[in-house]
Motif scaffolding. Structure first.
Motif, mmCIF file in Angstrom:
data_model
loop_
_atom_site.group_PDB
_atom_site.id
_atom_site.type_symbol
_atom_site.label_atom_id
_atom_site.label_comp_id
_atom_site.label_asym_id
_atom_site.label_seq_id
_atom_site.Cartn_x
_atom_site.Cartn_y
_atom_site.Cartn_z
ATOM 1 N N MET A 151 0.836 -1.196 0.000
ATOM 2 C CA MET A 151 0.000 0.000 0.000
ATOM 3 C C MET A 151 0.872 1.247 0.000
ATOM 4 O O MET A 151 1.699 1.437 0.887
ATOM 5 N N HIS A 152 0.699 2.088 -1.009
ATOM 6 C CA HIS A 152 1.485 3.313 -1.094
ATOM 7 C C HIS A 152 1.114 4.275 0.037
ATOM 8 O O HIS A 152 -0.051 4.410 0.401
ATOM 9 N N GLY A 153 2.130 4.937 0.589
ATOM 10 C CA GLY A 153 1.904 6.053 1.492
ATOM 11 C C GLY A 153 1.452 5.708 2.893
ATOM 12 O O GLY A 153 1.114 6.609 3.660
ATOM 13 N N HIS A 154 1.449 4.436 3.252
ATOM 14 C CA HIS A 154 0.955 4.043 4.569
ATOM 15 C C HIS A 154 1.802 2.907 5.146
ATOM 16 O O HIS A 154 2.376 2.113 4.410
ATOM 17 N N ALA A 155 1.843 2.845 6.462
ATOM 18 C CA ALA A 155 2.355 1.680 7.179
ATOM 19 C C ALA A 155 1.192 1.137 7.995
ATOM 20 O O ALA A 155 0.773 1.751 8.965
ATOM 21 N N PHE A 156 0.638 0.021 7.572
ATOM 22 C CA PHE A 156 -0.579 -0.469 8.210
ATOM 23 C C PHE A 156 -0.264 -1.447 9.332
ATOM 24 O O PHE A 156 0.840 -1.974 9.435
ATOM 25 N N GLN A 157 -1.237 -1.677 10.179
ATOM 26 C CA GLN A 157 -1.127 -2.650 11.256
ATOM 27 C C GLN A 157 -1.763 -3.967 10.812
ATOM 28 O O GLN A 157 -2.858 -3.974 10.266
ATOM 29 N N ILE A 158 -1.058 -5.061 11.046
ATOM 30 C CA ILE A 158 -1.625 -6.378 10.767
ATOM 31 C C ILE A 158 -2.301 -6.863 12.051
ATOM 32 O O ILE A 158 -1.649 -7.036 13.077
ATOM 33 N N VAL A 159 -3.606 -7.059 11.998
ATOM 34 C CA VAL A 159 -4.352 -7.386 13.212
ATOM 35 C C VAL A 159 -4.850 -8.829 13.246
ATOM 36 O O VAL A 159 -5.192 -9.338 14.314
ATOM 37 N N GLU A 160 -4.896 -9.489 12.098
ATOM 38 C CA GLU A 160 -5.386 -10.872 12.092
ATOM 39 C C GLU A 160 -4.885 -11.570 10.841
ATOM 40 O O GLU A 160 -4.821 -10.984 9.770
#
Length: 436
Positions: free
Chosen positions: A417-426
């Motif tokens: 995903m461009h422009g984001h650092a996401f959280q992996i929750v599941e």
């Protein structure tokens, strides 16, 4: 007094934030990077591989790109956020039109708030696979962990022909009838069988930045006889995690700490496995194995280790890594978006299937999506204005969005995903597509 304080602040900013200027003349060159096949690749300033770009935390990179090709190009800084500057993201026909032939564009890349291991690559058509890719390192002013030396290791897949030619060939025959794809692994820019040794000094502590700049192939990376301690994944500092090896999907990066032995009695070897999760594996060609000499002392014996099955080793697991900043879980969720990967076969059975989230495979529109969002007024909030081929989702500023990725197909697929650092929750199911 207030004026003096403001003046001091401006001076401090000037001292600590440097403007790093880099010029890329992007053009064709005939080259054999694998030692077997010569074809028209894409290089920078007349050469391949492209030199890494190093900046320090808070620096501003001014990357001037002059297009000497016969088609538009764009350049994406993989993993950078581009807050309030999405137009420098470099995704062709999403955030920009692309740089026309014989024209130039300067990307202003503000690294404020980010450090770590990134890379820059072409993002308009297939320039990445043809060579337009380079590591981009943002060094910390005060490292979170101490080490003596920084070593960069790059991993690339290299095809037998230009990406456009390979795609046209694949789309002209029934899927799977071409046989093995048979690319070569490039390690530090050259055929992995010819990669130059890496040198260690006894007792020193090294940060190895391992960057997969691959288009479609995966890599496994090991250093038998040494401990790998992960401290960064994809530009995010992590709590230390000790592993036997790294498993990298296309675009993925890790930093690991390695402490050299106290003696130079033996030399060692890095083990690199080059394999496919996206295509069917072919015995003898996929996977392939490479060894890079690790030299403590010239002419010392190389220590050998028994072969251990991958299933008995501890491999990097980005789902299990713990970010150093301990960011709390983003909540509550304002919206959930469910994306299910679908493969749309061609009616005549010719060519590989199109991969899509929804009923239509993505294809670029006539106007970049960002331009549409900025020029259509209230209609910018309607996903339909971007066209069915865009599969657009319009979200509200600062909303927490939960994205559910489903891959019901029989092959792995990495997601970025461009422009984001996401959280992996599941994570669910017995087989999970990689996420970066």
């Amino acid at each position: 007094m207030l004026l003096a304080a403001l003046t001091l602040l401006v001076v401090q900013v000037c001292v600590f934030a440097e403007h790093v200027r880099v010029s890329w003349n992007v053009g064709y060159l005939n080259i054999s990077r694998d030692g077997y096949n010569t074809w028209q690749a894409i290089g920078v300033n007349g050469s391949l591989p492209i030199a890494p770009i190093y900046v320090d935390e808070g620096d501003i990179l001014e990357l001037n790109v002059h297009n000497l090709l016969d088609k538009p190009i764009s350049v994406h800084s993989h993993g950078l956020f581009f807050k309030n500057a999405t137009y420098y993201d470099g995704a062709g026909m999403v955030t920009e039109c692309g740089i026309p032939p014989n024209e130039s564009f300067t990307y202003i890349i503000d690294t404020g708030g980010q450090t770590g291991t990134f890379w820059i690559h072409g993002h308009h058509h297939s320039e990445l696979s043809d060579g337009l890719r380079a590591p981009f390192i943002i060094r910390e002013k005060v490292p979170a962990v101490q080490y003596d030396e920084d070593i960069l290791i790059t991993l690339e897949d290299w095809q037998r022909m230009r990406a456009d030619d390979l795609t046209n060939l694949q789309q002209s025959v029934p899927f799977g009838s071409l046989g093995p794809n048979n690319p070569t692994a490039l390690i530090n820019g050259i055929n992995g069988n010819k990669t130059q040794p890496i040198h260690f000094v006894p007792g020193r502590r090294y940060r190895l930045r391992v960057v997969s700049m691959s288009g479609t192939y995966w890599f496994k990376f090991r250093l038998p006889g040494h401990t790998l301690e992960i401290i960064e994944g994809d530009g995010t500092d992590t709590e230390p995690a000790v592993v036997d090896g790294l498993d990298l999907c296309p675009g993925q990066r890790y930093s690991v700490l390695v402490t050299a032995h106290d003696t130079d009695a033996f030399n060692y070897a890095f083990n690199v496995t080059f394999y496919s999760k996206f295509f069917n594996q072919v015995a003898g060609l996929d996977p392939r194995h490479y060894e890079i000499p690790l030299v403590y002392r010239p002419n010392a014996l190389t220590r050998k280790f028994p072969v251990i099955e991958d299933s008995e080793l501890t491999w990097s697991d980005d789902f299990a890594l713990v970010p150093r900043d301990k960011q709390p879980l983003l909540a509550p969720v304002d919206r959930q978006i469910v994306l299910t990967e679908r493969e749309h076969d061609h009616e005549n059975g010719i060519g590989s299937a199109d991969i899509a989230f929804g009923d239509y495979a993505y294809s670029p529109g006539l106007v970049p999506s960002l331009f549409t969002a900025l020029t259509t007024g209230a209609l910018a909030g309607e996903s339909s204005v971007y066209g069915p081929q865009a599969n657009a989702f319009v979200v509200k500023h600062m909303h927490v969005v939960e994205i559910v990725l489903n891959n019901p197909n029989n092959r792995y697929h990495s997601f970025h995903m461009h422009g984001h650092a996401f959280q992996i929750v599941e994570v669910a199911c017995s087989q999970v597509a990689d996420a970066t």
